[in-house]
Motif scaffolding. Structure first.
Motif, PDB file in Angstrom:
ATOM      1  N   TRP A   1       0.826  -1.197   0.000  1.00  0.00           N
ATOM      2  CA  TRP A   1       0.000   0.000   0.000  1.00  0.00           C
ATOM      3  C   TRP A   1       0.869   1.258   0.000  1.00  0.00           C
ATOM      4  O   TRP A   1       0.602   2.197  -0.736  1.00  0.00           O
ATOM      5  CB  TRP A   1      -0.931   0.002   1.208  1.00  0.00           C
ATOM      6  N   ASN A   2       1.926   1.250   0.810  1.00  0.00           N
ATOM      7  CA  ASN A   2       2.827   2.402   0.852  1.00  0.00           C
ATOM      8  C   ASN A   2       3.499   2.615  -0.502  1.00  0.00           C
ATOM      9  O   ASN A   2       3.625   3.748  -0.959  1.00  0.00           O
ATOM     10  CB  ASN A   2       3.882   2.227   1.940  1.00  0.00           C
ATOM     11  N   ALA A   3       3.908   1.522  -1.136  1.00  0.00           N
ATOM     12  CA  ALA A   3       4.532   1.639  -2.459  1.00  0.00           C
ATOM     13  C   ALA A   3       3.534   2.181  -3.467  1.00  0.00           C
ATOM     14  O   ALA A   3       3.855   3.059  -4.264  1.00  0.00           O
ATOM     15  CB  ALA A   3       5.067   0.284  -2.910  1.00  0.00           C
ATOM     16  N   PHE A   4       2.315   1.691  -3.433  1.00  0.00           N
ATOM     17  CA  PHE A   4       1.282   2.184  -4.335  1.00  0.00           C
ATOM     18  C   PHE A   4       1.011   3.656  -4.092  1.00  0.00           C
ATOM     19  O   PHE A   4       0.943   4.450  -5.032  1.00  0.00           O
ATOM     20  CB  PHE A   4      -0.004   1.377  -4.167  1.00  0.00           C
ATOM     21  N   SER A   5       0.861   4.021  -2.824  1.00  0.00           N
ATOM     22  CA  SER A   5       0.570   5.410  -2.484  1.00  0.00           C
ATOM     23  C   SER A   5       1.691   6.328  -2.946  1.00  0.00           C
ATOM     24  O   SER A   5       1.445   7.394  -3.503  1.00  0.00           O
ATOM     25  CB  SER A   5       0.378   5.560  -0.976  1.00  0.00           C
TER      26      SER A   5
ATOM     27  N   ASP B   1       4.003   5.702  -5.341  1.00  0.00           N
ATOM     28  CA  ASP B   1       4.046   5.715  -6.806  1.00  0.00           C
ATOM     29  C   ASP B   1       2.925   6.572  -7.371  1.00  0.00           C
ATOM     30  O   ASP B   1       3.120   7.328  -8.311  1.00  0.00           O
ATOM     31  CB  ASP B   1       3.941   4.299  -7.380  1.00  0.00           C
ATOM     32  N   HIS B   2       1.759   6.460  -6.808  1.00  0.00           N
ATOM     33  CA  HIS B   2       0.616   7.228  -7.287  1.00  0.00           C
ATOM     34  C   HIS B   2       0.865   8.715  -7.105  1.00  0.00           C
ATOM     35  O   HIS B   2       0.613   9.503  -7.991  1.00  0.00           O
ATOM     36  CB  HIS B   2      -0.644   6.790  -6.543  1.00  0.00           C
ATOM     37  N   HIS B   3       1.402   9.084  -5.970  1.00  0.00           N
ATOM     38  CA  HIS B   3       1.697  10.494  -5.695  1.00  0.00           C
ATOM     39  C   HIS B   3       2.757  11.006  -6.662  1.00  0.00           C
ATOM     40  O   HIS B   3       2.630  12.085  -7.203  1.00  0.00           O
ATOM     41  CB  HIS B   3       2.168  10.664  -4.255  1.00  0.00           C
ATOM     42  N   ILE B   4       3.799  10.227  -6.907  1.00  0.00           N
ATOM     43  CA  ILE B   4       4.866  10.645  -7.821  1.00  0.00           C
ATOM     44  C   ILE B   4       4.325  10.802  -9.225  1.00  0.00           C
ATOM     45  O   ILE B   4       4.615  11.778  -9.904  1.00  0.00           O
ATOM     46  CB  ILE B   4       6.037   9.630  -7.798  1.00  0.00           C
ATOM     47  N   SER B   5       3.502   9.864  -9.681  1.00  0.00           N
ATOM     48  CA  SER B   5       3.005   9.945 -11.045  1.00  0.00           C
ATOM     49  C   SER B   5       2.100  11.165 -11.235  1.00  0.00           C
ATOM     50  O   SER B   5       2.121  11.804 -12.269  1.00  0.00           O
ATOM     51  CB  SER B   5       2.264   8.673 -11.450  1.00  0.00           C
ATOM     52  N   ILE B   6       1.340  11.530 -10.210  1.00  0.00           N
ATOM     53  CA  ILE B   6       0.491  12.714 -10.317  1.00  0.00           C
ATOM     54  C   ILE B   6       1.350  13.968 -10.343  1.00  0.00           C
ATOM     55  O   ILE B   6       1.174  14.828 -11.185  1.00  0.00           O
ATOM     56  CB  ILE B   6      -0.509  12.778  -9.133  1.00  0.00           C
ATOM     57  N   SER B   7       2.337  14.041  -9.462  1.00  0.00           N
ATOM     58  CA  SER B   7       3.135  15.257  -9.371  1.00  0.00           C
ATOM     59  C   SER B   7       4.039  15.425 -10.578  1.00  0.00           C
ATOM     60  O   SER B   7       4.342  16.548 -10.966  1.00  0.00           O
ATOM     61  CB  SER B   7       3.960  15.256  -8.086  1.00  0.00           C
ATOM     62  N   THR B   8       4.474  14.344 -11.238  1.00  0.00           N
ATOM     63  CA  THR B   8       5.368  14.489 -12.384  1.00  0.00           C
ATOM     64  C   THR B   8       4.617  14.750 -13.684  1.00  0.00           C
ATOM     65  O   THR B   8       5.227  15.165 -14.661  1.00  0.00           O
ATOM     66  CB  THR B   8       6.226  13.218 -12.575  1.00  0.00           C
ATOM     67  N   HIS B   9       3.296  14.566 -13.683  1.00  0.00           N
ATOM     68  CA  HIS B   9       2.534  14.779 -14.904  1.00  0.00           C
ATOM     69  C   HIS B   9       1.710  16.062 -14.886  1.00  0.00           C
ATOM     70  O   HIS B   9       0.923  16.295 -15.775  1.00  0.00           O
ATOM     71  CB  HIS B   9       1.606  13.579 -15.166  1.00  0.00           C
ATOM     72  N   ARG B  10       1.948  16.863 -13.894  1.00  0.00           N
ATOM     73  CA  ARG B  10       1.228  18.141 -13.850  1.00  0.00           C
ATOM     74  C   ARG B  10       1.856  19.101 -14.842  1.00  0.00           C
ATOM     75  O   ARG B  10       3.070  19.183 -14.986  1.00  0.00           O
ATOM     76  CB  ARG B  10       1.307  18.738 -12.454  1.00  0.00           C
ATOM     77  N   SER B  11       1.014  19.849 -15.506  1.00  0.00           N
ATOM     78  CA  SER B  11       1.532  20.881 -16.406  1.00  0.00           C
ATOM     79  C   SER B  11       0.924  22.215 -16.017  1.00  0.00           C
ATOM     80  O   SER B  11      -0.284  22.420 -16.102  1.00  0.00           O
ATOM     81  CB  SER B  11       1.195  20.556 -17.862  1.00  0.00           C
ATOM     82  N   TYR B  12       1.772  23.079 -15.519  1.00  0.00           N
ATOM     83  CA  TYR B  12       1.307  24.404 -15.086  1.00  0.00           C
ATOM     84  C   TYR B  12       1.804  25.446 -16.037  1.00  0.00           C
ATOM     85  O   TYR B  12       2.819  25.442 -16.596  1.00  0.00           O
ATOM     86  CB  TYR B  12       1.809  24.738 -13.669  1.00  0.00           C
TER      87      TYR B  12
END
Length: 58
Positions: free
Chosen positions: A41-45, A47-58
């Motif tokens: 669960w920690n790994a998923f959480s 990874d999920h957080h990293i993938s969201i933060s690296t795909h943001r386009s501001y």
């Protein structure tokens, strides 16, 4: 026969001191499974957080 029934059958055949050891092993395995689930669960959480933060386009 289910696994639970097989374990119960074997446990019934054991002397009390070995039943106590069987319980210790079962508790150890339950703790190990809980820790594994927490790690997944920690790994998923993470990874999920990293993938969201690296795909943001501001």
């Amino acid at each position: 026969m289910t696994i639970e029934e097989q374990i119960y059958r074997y446990a019934q055949q054991l002397p009390p001191e070995l039943r106590a050891e069987l319980l210790d092993v079962a508790e150890y395995l339950a703790l190990k499974a809980e820790q594994r689930e927490r790690q997944l669960w920690n790994a998923f959480s993470t990874d999920h957080h990293i993938s969201i933060s690296t795909h943001r386009s501001y």
